[in-house]
Design a protein around this motif. Structure first.
Motif, PDB file in Angstrom:
ATOM      1  N   TYR A   1       0.849  -1.185   0.000  1.00 53.45           N
ATOM      2  CA  TYR A   1       0.000   0.000   0.000  1.00 53.45           C
ATOM      3  C   TYR A   1       0.890   1.243   0.000  1.00 53.45           C
ATOM      4  O   TYR A   1       1.583   1.517   0.965  1.00 53.45           O
ATOM      5  CB  TYR A   1      -0.905   0.017   1.223  1.00 53.45           C
ATOM      6  N   ARG A   2       0.834   1.990  -1.067  1.00 53.26           N
ATOM      7  CA  ARG A   2       1.700   3.157  -1.252  1.00 53.26           C
ATOM      8  C   ARG A   2       1.094   4.430  -0.673  1.00 53.26           C
ATOM      9  O   ARG A   2       1.773   5.229  -0.041  1.00 53.26           O
ATOM     10  CB  ARG A   2       1.975   3.329  -2.754  1.00 53.26           C
ATOM     11  N   SER A   3      -0.197   4.648  -0.911  1.00 54.92           N
ATOM     12  CA  SER A   3      -0.803   5.911  -0.509  1.00 54.92           C
ATOM     13  C   SER A   3      -2.302   5.728  -0.300  1.00 54.92           C
ATOM     14  O   SER A   3      -2.919   4.889  -0.946  1.00 54.92           O
ATOM     15  CB  SER A   3      -0.552   6.956  -1.602  1.00 54.92           C
ATOM     16  N   ALA A   4      -2.866   6.536   0.596  1.00 59.59           N
ATOM     17  CA  ALA A   4      -4.313   6.491   0.846  1.00 59.59           C
ATOM     18  C   ALA A   4      -4.896   7.889   0.708  1.00 59.59           C
ATOM     19  O   ALA A   4      -4.228   8.895   0.963  1.00 59.59           O
ATOM     20  CB  ALA A   4      -4.605   5.945   2.236  1.00 59.59           C
ATOM     21  N   LEU A   5      -6.154   7.918   0.312  1.00 61.98           N
ATOM     22  CA  LEU A   5      -6.893   9.169   0.171  1.00 61.98           C
ATOM     23  C   LEU A   5      -8.323   8.918   0.625  1.00 61.98           C
ATOM     24  O   LEU A   5      -8.907   7.882   0.289  1.00 61.98           O
ATOM     25  CB  LEU A   5      -6.873   9.630  -1.291  1.00 61.98           C
ATOM     26  N   VAL A   6      -8.885   9.863   1.359  1.00 65.45           N
ATOM     27  CA  VAL A   6     -10.262   9.758   1.829  1.00 65.45           C
ATOM     28  C   VAL A   6     -11.142  10.575   0.894  1.00 65.45           C
ATOM     29  O   VAL A   6     -10.830  11.723   0.579  1.00 65.45           O
ATOM     30  CB  VAL A   6     -10.390  10.292   3.279  1.00 65.45           C
ATOM     31  N   SER A   7     -12.258   9.988   0.447  1.00 67.52           N
ATOM     32  CA  SER A   7     -13.182  10.707  -0.438  1.00 67.52           C
ATOM     33  C   SER A   7     -13.797  11.895   0.306  1.00 67.52           C
ATOM     34  O   SER A   7     -13.862  11.895   1.537  1.00 67.52           O
ATOM     35  CB  SER A   7     -14.281   9.768  -0.937  1.00 67.52           C
TER      36      SER A   7
ATOM     37  N   ALA B   1      -3.636   3.315  -3.165  1.00 68.40           N
ATOM     38  CA  ALA B   1      -2.811   3.018  -4.336  1.00 68.40           C
ATOM     39  C   ALA B   1      -1.805   1.940  -3.969  1.00 68.40           C
ATOM     40  O   ALA B   1      -1.207   1.976  -2.890  1.00 68.40           O
ATOM     41  CB  ALA B   1      -2.077   4.270  -4.804  1.00 68.40           C
ATOM     42  N   THR B   2      -1.623   0.958  -4.867  1.00 64.66           N
ATOM     43  CA  THR B   2      -0.675  -0.130  -4.615  1.00 64.66           C
ATOM     44  C   THR B   2       0.525  -0.016  -5.543  1.00 64.66           C
ATOM     45  O   THR B   2       0.430   0.552  -6.631  1.00 64.66           O
ATOM     46  CB  THR B   2      -1.332  -1.512  -4.829  1.00 64.66           C
ATOM     47  N   ASP B   3       1.641  -0.572  -5.113  1.00 63.70           N
ATOM     48  CA  ASP B   3       2.840  -0.623  -5.947  1.00 63.70           C
ATOM     49  C   ASP B   3       2.674  -1.664  -7.047  1.00 63.70           C
ATOM     50  O   ASP B   3       1.927  -2.637  -6.894  1.00 63.70           O
ATOM     51  CB  ASP B   3       4.059  -1.002  -5.108  1.00 63.70           C
ATOM     52  N   VAL B   4       3.422  -1.478  -8.117  1.00 64.24           N
ATOM     53  CA  VAL B   4       3.398  -2.420  -9.231  1.00 64.24           C
ATOM     54  C   VAL B   4       4.064  -3.733  -8.837  1.00 64.24           C
ATOM     55  O   VAL B   4       3.609  -4.814  -9.208  1.00 64.24           O
ATOM     56  CB  VAL B   4       4.101  -1.812 -10.462  1.00 64.24           C
ATOM     57  N   ARG B   5       5.133  -3.637  -8.080  1.00 60.51           N
ATOM     58  CA  ARG B   5       5.860  -4.841  -7.675  1.00 60.51           C
ATOM     59  C   ARG B   5       6.599  -4.572  -6.365  1.00 60.51           C
ATOM     60  O   ARG B   5       6.668  -3.457  -5.891  1.00 60.51           O
ATOM     61  CB  ARG B   5       6.824  -5.300  -8.760  1.00 60.51           C
ATOM     62  N   GLY B   6       7.165  -5.626  -5.831  1.00 58.31           N
ATOM     63  CA  GLY B   6       7.931  -5.530  -4.602  1.00 58.31           C
ATOM     64  C   GLY B   6       7.684  -6.746  -3.740  1.00 58.31           C
ATOM     65  O   GLY B   6       7.085  -7.730  -4.189  1.00 58.31           O
ATOM     66  N   ASN B   7       8.139  -6.677  -2.513  1.00 60.06           N
ATOM     67  CA  ASN B   7       7.968  -7.770  -1.560  1.00 60.06           C
ATOM     68  C   ASN B   7       7.039  -7.308  -0.446  1.00 60.06           C
ATOM     69  O   ASN B   7       7.104  -6.169  -0.005  1.00 60.06           O
ATOM     70  CB  ASN B   7       9.313  -8.188  -0.974  1.00 60.06           C
TER      71      ASN B   7
ATOM     72  N   PRO C   1      -1.440  -5.385  -8.434  1.00 61.66           N
ATOM     73  CA  PRO C   1      -0.288  -4.533  -8.749  1.00 61.66           C
ATOM     74  C   PRO C   1      -0.683  -3.262  -9.510  1.00 61.66           C
ATOM     75  O   PRO C   1      -1.486  -3.306 -10.436  1.00 61.66           O
ATOM     76  CB  PRO C   1       0.594  -5.435  -9.611  1.00 61.66           C
ATOM     77  N   GLY C   2      -0.136  -2.139  -9.057  1.00 64.68           N
ATOM     78  CA  GLY C   2      -0.362  -0.870  -9.733  1.00 64.68           C
ATOM     79  C   GLY C   2      -1.824  -0.480  -9.829  1.00 64.68           C
ATOM     80  O   GLY C   2      -2.270   0.015 -10.856  1.00 64.68           O
ATOM     81  N   SER C   3      -2.565  -0.655  -8.768  1.00 68.38           N
ATOM     82  CA  SER C   3      -4.010  -0.417  -8.787  1.00 68.38           C
ATOM     83  C   SER C   3      -4.422   0.642  -7.770  1.00 68.38           C
ATOM     84  O   SER C   3      -3.667   0.982  -6.865  1.00 68.38           O
ATOM     85  CB  SER C   3      -4.758  -1.706  -8.447  1.00 68.38           C
ATOM     86  N   ILE C   4      -5.645   1.104  -7.944  1.00 69.04           N
ATOM     87  CA  ILE C   4      -6.316   1.901  -6.916  1.00 69.04           C
ATOM     88  C   ILE C   4      -7.437   1.019  -6.389  1.00 69.04           C
ATOM     89  O   ILE C   4      -8.329   0.617  -7.132  1.00 69.04           O
ATOM     90  CB  ILE C   4      -6.907   3.214  -7.480  1.00 69.04           C
ATOM     91  N   ILE C   5      -7.370   0.700  -5.097  1.00 71.74           N
ATOM     92  CA  ILE C   5      -8.393  -0.124  -4.464  1.00 71.74           C
ATOM     93  C   ILE C   5      -9.322   0.817  -3.691  1.00 71.74           C
ATOM     94  O   ILE C   5      -8.853   1.690  -2.955  1.00 71.74           O
ATOM     95  CB  ILE C   5      -7.775  -1.156  -3.500  1.00 71.74           C
ATOM     96  N   ALA C   6     -10.619   0.640  -3.862  1.00 72.21           N
ATOM     97  CA  ALA C   6     -11.595   1.454  -3.139  1.00 72.21           C
ATOM     98  C   ALA C   6     -12.259   0.603  -2.060  1.00 72.21           C
ATOM     99  O   ALA C   6     -12.864  -0.421  -2.352  1.00 72.21           O
ATOM    100  CB  ALA C   6     -12.645   1.996  -4.099  1.00 72.21           C
ATOM    101  N   PHE C   7     -12.123   1.032  -0.815  1.00 71.96           N
ATOM    102  CA  PHE C   7     -12.803   0.403   0.314  1.00 71.96           C
ATOM    103  C   PHE C   7     -13.966   1.326   0.671  1.00 71.96           C
ATOM    104  O   PHE C   7     -13.762   2.466   1.086  1.00 71.96           O
ATOM    105  CB  PHE C   7     -11.856   0.230   1.495  1.00 71.96           C
ATOM    106  N   ILE C   8     -15.194   0.836   0.475  1.00 73.34           N
ATOM    107  CA  ILE C   8     -16.391   1.692   0.579  1.00 73.34           C
ATOM    108  C   ILE C   8     -17.201   1.318   1.823  1.00 73.34           C
ATOM    109  O   ILE C   8     -17.564   0.146   2.004  1.00 73.34           O
ATOM    110  CB  ILE C   8     -17.255   1.556  -0.693  1.00 73.34           C
ATOM    111  N   TYR C   9     -17.493   2.313   2.626  1.00 69.17           N
ATOM    112  CA  TYR C   9     -18.319   2.114   3.820  1.00 69.17           C
ATOM    113  C   TYR C   9     -19.782   2.061   3.410  1.00 69.17           C
ATOM    114  O   TYR C   9     -20.287   2.936   2.701  1.00 69.17           O
ATOM    115  CB  TYR C   9     -18.093   3.241   4.833  1.00 69.17           C
TER     116      TYR C   9
END
Length: 160
Positions: free
Chosen positions: A112-118, A127-133, A148-156
């Motif tokens: 998990y690289r970064s988070a943003l609140v709507s 936002a997730t990294d493309v690759r890594g451990n 990899p390399g995605s934006i995941i939305a967690f919705i309440y």
């Protein structure tokens, strides 16, 4: 080479001896361990650093006091690179100190690289990294990310 084996040629100083006039204590630490902690955890093999008790924080977002998710108001949301998780740090009323325990959410085998609140506070975008451990769901290292390399939305959803 092992990251905790420091060559004699490298200058060393005890952390407690370091001084700086502008230093401020952190408002929260994550999983501090005693000096006797064994950093050579066998379940991580050559990627031992993944099993260390740190979370490898990568970003911090503020969740507003008036947000709709119960219990989340006035919190910091911290993303983790190696744990593929979001950590919620509740703040006191003035927002200057942490209060209570940290809670871990949304663990997936990702970095998990970064988070943003709507703006409405109902969706947390990560936002997730493309690759890594990272650590997988079983607590062992993985290098194939789930998203990899995605934006995941967690919705309440208040109805659930």
């Amino acid at each position: 080479y092992f990251p905790t084996d420091i060559p004699a040629s490298v200058p060393q100083q005890k952390e407690t001896e370091w001084k700086a006039e502008d230093f401020r204590e952190p408002i929260k630490t994550f999983y501090t361990v005693p000096n006797s902690y064994n950093f050579r955890d066998g379940r991580c093999g050559d990627m031992a650093y993944l099993c260390w008790p740190t979370i490898a924080p990568s970003s911090v977002a503020y969740y507003p006091a008036n947000g709709p998710i119960p219990g989340w108001g006035n919190s910091l949301l911290v993303t983790s690179l190696k744990n593929g998780a979001l950590y919620r740090v509740p703040l006191n009323a003035d927002g200057k100190t942490a209060q209570g325990d940290v809670t871990k959410y949304f663990h997936t085998p990702n970095r998990y690289r970064s988070a943003l609140v709507s703006p409405d506070g109902k969706t947390i975008y990560v936002a997730t990294d493309v690759r890594g451990n990272a650590l997988g769901n079983d607590g062992k290292p993985v290098n194939d990310m789930k998203n990899p390399g995605s934006i995941i939305a967690f919705i309440y959803d208040a109805k659930q």
